[in-house]
Design a protein around this motif. Structure first.
Motif, PDB file in Angstrom:
ATOM      1  N   ALA A 147       9.367  -0.352  -7.969  1.00 54.50           N
ATOM      2  CA  ALA A 147       8.579  -0.839  -6.840  1.00 54.50           C
ATOM      3  C   ALA A 147       7.359  -1.628  -7.291  1.00 54.50           C
ATOM      4  O   ALA A 147       7.029  -2.668  -6.722  1.00 54.50           O
ATOM      5  N   LEU A 148       6.673  -1.148  -8.323  1.00 54.12           N
ATOM      6  CA  LEU A 148       5.421  -1.769  -8.749  1.00 54.12           C
ATOM      7  C   LEU A 148       5.619  -2.894  -9.741  1.00 54.12           C
ATOM      8  O   LEU A 148       4.858  -3.870  -9.743  1.00 54.12           O
ATOM      9  N   LEU A 149       6.618  -2.787 -10.612  1.00 54.95           N
ATOM     10  CA  LEU A 149       6.754  -3.729 -11.716  1.00 54.95           C
ATOM     11  C   LEU A 149       7.993  -4.604 -11.625  1.00 54.95           C
ATOM     12  O   LEU A 149       8.233  -5.444 -12.490  1.00 54.95           O
ATOM     13  N   ASP A 150       8.787  -4.403 -10.609  1.00 56.83           N
ATOM     14  CA  ASP A 150       9.943  -5.252 -10.341  1.00 56.83           C
ATOM     15  C   ASP A 150      10.961  -5.241 -11.483  1.00 56.83           C
ATOM     16  O   ASP A 150      11.614  -6.244 -11.761  1.00 56.83           O
ATOM     17  N   LYS A 204       0.827  -1.200   0.000  1.00 56.28           N
ATOM     18  CA  LYS A 204       0.000   0.000   0.000  1.00 56.28           C
ATOM     19  C   LYS A 204       0.864   1.253   0.000  1.00 56.28           C
ATOM     20  O   LYS A 204       0.559   2.239  -0.667  1.00 56.28           O
ATOM     21  N   ALA A 205       1.947   1.231   0.773  1.00 54.39           N
ATOM     22  CA  ALA A 205       2.839   2.385   0.817  1.00 54.39           C
ATOM     23  C   ALA A 205       3.449   2.645  -0.541  1.00 54.39           C
ATOM     24  O   ALA A 205       3.563   3.786  -0.990  1.00 54.39           O
ATOM     25  N   ALA A 206       3.851   1.565  -1.239  1.00 54.30           N
ATOM     26  CA  ALA A 206       4.465   1.724  -2.561  1.00 54.30           C
ATOM     27  C   ALA A 206       3.458   2.300  -3.555  1.00 54.30           C
ATOM     28  O   ALA A 206       3.771   3.203  -4.331  1.00 54.30           O
ATOM     29  N   VAL A 207       2.238   1.773  -3.511  1.00 56.45           N
ATOM     30  CA  VAL A 207       1.224   2.255  -4.437  1.00 56.45           C
ATOM     31  C   VAL A 207       0.912   3.721  -4.175  1.00 56.45           C
ATOM     32  O   VAL A 207       0.805   4.524  -5.100  1.00 56.45           O
ATOM     33  N   HIS A 208       0.777   4.073  -2.921  1.00 52.93           N
ATOM     34  CA  HIS A 208       0.453   5.464  -2.585  1.00 52.93           C
ATOM     35  C   HIS A 208       1.612   6.390  -2.944  1.00 52.93           C
ATOM     36  O   HIS A 208       1.414   7.450  -3.531  1.00 52.93           O
ATOM     37  N   LYS A 209       2.814   5.973  -2.629  1.00 51.96           N
ATOM     38  CA  LYS A 209       3.974   6.834  -2.814  1.00 51.96           C
ATOM     39  C   LYS A 209       4.314   7.056  -4.277  1.00 51.96           C
ATOM     40  O   LYS A 209       4.711   8.133  -4.679  1.00 51.96           O
ATOM     41  N   TYR A 210       4.164   6.032  -5.071  1.00 49.51           N
ATOM     42  CA  TYR A 210       4.620   6.118  -6.457  1.00 49.51           C
ATOM     43  C   TYR A 210       3.501   6.227  -7.485  1.00 49.51           C
ATOM     44  O   TYR A 210       3.711   6.019  -8.675  1.00 49.51           O
ATOM     45  N   HIS A 211       2.275   6.478  -7.044  1.00 54.31           N
ATOM     46  CA  HIS A 211       1.197   6.809  -7.964  1.00 54.31           C
ATOM     47  C   HIS A 211       1.011   5.723  -9.023  1.00 54.31           C
ATOM     48  O   HIS A 211       1.415   5.864 -10.174  1.00 54.31           O
ATOM     49  N   VAL A 212       0.371   4.650  -8.603  1.00 61.16           N
ATOM     50  CA  VAL A 212       0.269   3.469  -9.448  1.00 61.16           C
ATOM     51  C   VAL A 212      -0.310   3.763 -10.827  1.00 61.16           C
ATOM     52  O   VAL A 212       0.153   3.234 -11.841  1.00 61.16           O
ATOM     53  N   GLU A 213      -1.310   4.626 -10.910  1.00 56.18           N
ATOM     54  CA  GLU A 213      -1.931   4.905 -12.213  1.00 56.18           C
ATOM     55  C   GLU A 213      -0.946   5.549 -13.179  1.00 56.18           C
ATOM     56  O   GLU A 213      -0.925   5.238 -14.372  1.00 56.18           O
ATOM     57  N   LYS A 214      -0.098   6.431 -12.664  1.00 56.14           N
ATOM     58  CA  LYS A 214       0.874   7.095 -13.527  1.00 56.14           C
ATOM     59  C   LYS A 214       1.939   6.111 -14.009  1.00 56.14           C
ATOM     60  O   LYS A 214       2.404   6.192 -15.152  1.00 56.14           O
TER      61      LYS A 214
END
Length: 324
Positions: free
Chosen positions: A257-260, A209-219
Motif C-alpha cells: 500500500a505504501l511503497l507500491d 490516510k486510511a492506508a497510513v493509519h491501517k498499515y503503520h507507516v513508521e513500521k
C-alpha cells in the motif's frame, strides 16, 4: 506549523559561497558540511541533489532568476524551506515529497543539525508542467493559481516517497554521465518523476490516510530500512515483521500500500542492483558476488540475474572486458 523565526533565533544566515561552476557553467557544485550539493541547469528546468552531513544546524539562503514549479523529495534528514510569499514554511521530513509553485524564487532553508541530509529538488518553468497536468479536480485550484501567478502548493499533506520514485532518484545520484548525455538522461528522469508524482496525487487523500493509519507507516519504513541494511542477509517475512513489531500479513499489505511493491520484489531488486554494480566496479568473482548478495549458489544467482536483466553475469563481465 513552526516558523524559522521561532525555531532558529541564534542561527547566522549563510549563502552558498563555496559554489564552483563546472561543465561550461551548466553545473554548479556547492560544498556544505561533509559532502556536496550539485545543481544542473538545463533549458526548461534545473535539478538540485544533495547527499551531505550538515554536522550542525544551518540556515542557508537561496535565490533563482524566475518563478518556478518545485518538486521536492526528502529521503534522509529533515529541512524546513521558507519561501518568500508563502504563509507557512514547507516542512520536509524523511521519505516525503511535495509539488508547489512560487512566483518569487528566494528564501531560506533550515537544515536540522548533526544529521545526514539526502534530497532532490527539481525547478522548472510552469510551461513545462502545464501540458502534463490531468483534467482532475485535485489539480484545478493549483493550475488556476499558477496561471494567476500566485504561490500555491498542490496539497497540504506531503506525499510518501514510493519505491519507484526512490529507484528513479537513485539512478540520478549514481549517474556517471556528463555533458549532453547527462542532460538527456536527467530530462527523461525528471519526466518520469513527474509522472510518478502526479499519479501519487491522483490517489484520494482519504485513501492515503486510511492506508497510513491501517498499515503503520513508521513500521513499514523501518522494515524497508532493515532490508536496505541487510541486502545480502535475507530473513523470513515473519522474522522481519517481528523485528518491527507487527505481523506478516500487515507487513505485506502495508508494504504494498505504501511503497507500491512487494517485500520480496523490493529485496530482490536491491540484490540485483548491488550485484550489477559489483560486476561493473569490482574484481570480485561471480561466486563471491552471489554469496555477498544472499544467494546460496552461483547457479541460483545466475538464473535470477538473467531473469531480471536478460543476460547472465558472465556475459556482463565479458562485454565490460571487451569495451575497455
Amino acid at each position: 506549523m513552526k516558523t524559522l523565526g521561532d525555531s532558529t533565533p541564534s542561527l547566522t544566515l549563510e549563502s552558498c559561497s563555496k559554489c564552483v561552476a563546472q561543465d561550461t557553467g551548466s553545473m554548479r557544485v556547492c560544498h556544505i558540511g561533509k559532502g556536496s550539493v550539485q545543481e544542473v541547469f538545463l533549458k526548461d528546468f534545473s535539478v538540485c541533489y544533495g547527499n551531505v552531513d550538515m554536522m550542525r544546524e544551518r540556515l542557508i539562503s537561496y535565490e533563482y532568476a524566475e518563478p518556478s514549479v518545485k518538486m521536492l523529495f526528502q529521503f534522509c534528514g529533515s529541512r524546513v524551506v521558507k519561501i518568500e510569499g508563502f504563509k507557512e514554511d514547507v516542512e520536509m521530513s524523511c521519505n516525503s515529497h511535495t509539488l508547489l509553485y512560487t512566483n518569487v524564487n528566494a528564501g531560506q532553508v533550515h537544515y536540522s543539525g548533526c544529521e545526514q541530509q539526502k534530497f532532490l529538488e527539481v525547478n522548472f518553468k510552469p510551461s513545462f508542467l502545464l501540458p502534463y497536468l490531468p483534467n482532475e479536480a485535485i489539480f484545478s485550484k493549483f493550475l488556476s493559481r499558477i496561471k494567476e501567478g500566485k504561490n500555491a502548493m498542490l496539497s497540504g499533506t506531503k506525499g510518501l516517497v514510493s519505491v519507484p520514485m526512490q529507484q528513479v532518484i537513485d539512478t540520478i545520484f549514481e549517474s556517471k554521465r556528463s555533458g549532453a548525455l547527462q542532460h538527456l538522461f536527467l530530462e527523461s528522469k525528471v519526466k518520469e518523476l513527474l509522472l510518478l508524482q502526479i499519479e501519487s496525487y491522483l490517489k484520494s487523500a482519504a485513501e492515503d490516510k486510511a492506508a497510513v493509519h491501517k498499515y503503520h507507516v513508521e513500521k513499514i519504513y523501518q522494515a524497508k530500512a532493515i532490508i536496505e541494511a541487510n541486502i545480502g542477509h535475507p530473513c523470513s517475512l515473519i522474522d522481519l515483521a517481528h523485528q518491527v513489531g507487527t505481523n506478516e500479513c500487515t507487513l505485506k499489505k502495508g508494504f504494498r500500500a505504501l511503497l507500491d511493491t512487494s517485500v520480496y520484489s523490493y529485496w530482490n531488486d536491491l540484490k540485483m542492483q548491488k550485484a550489477y554494480k559489483m560486476l561493473q566496479d569490482s574484481d570480485a568473482s561471480i561466486a563471491d558476488i552471489a554469496l555477498d548478495t544472499g544467494f546460496k549458489t552461483p547457479q541460483h544467482f545466475s538464473t535470477a540475474f538473467k531473469k531480471k536483466y536478460g543476460i547472465t553475469p558472465g556475459k556482463v563481465r565479458t562485454e565490460l572486458a571487451e569495451s575497455r
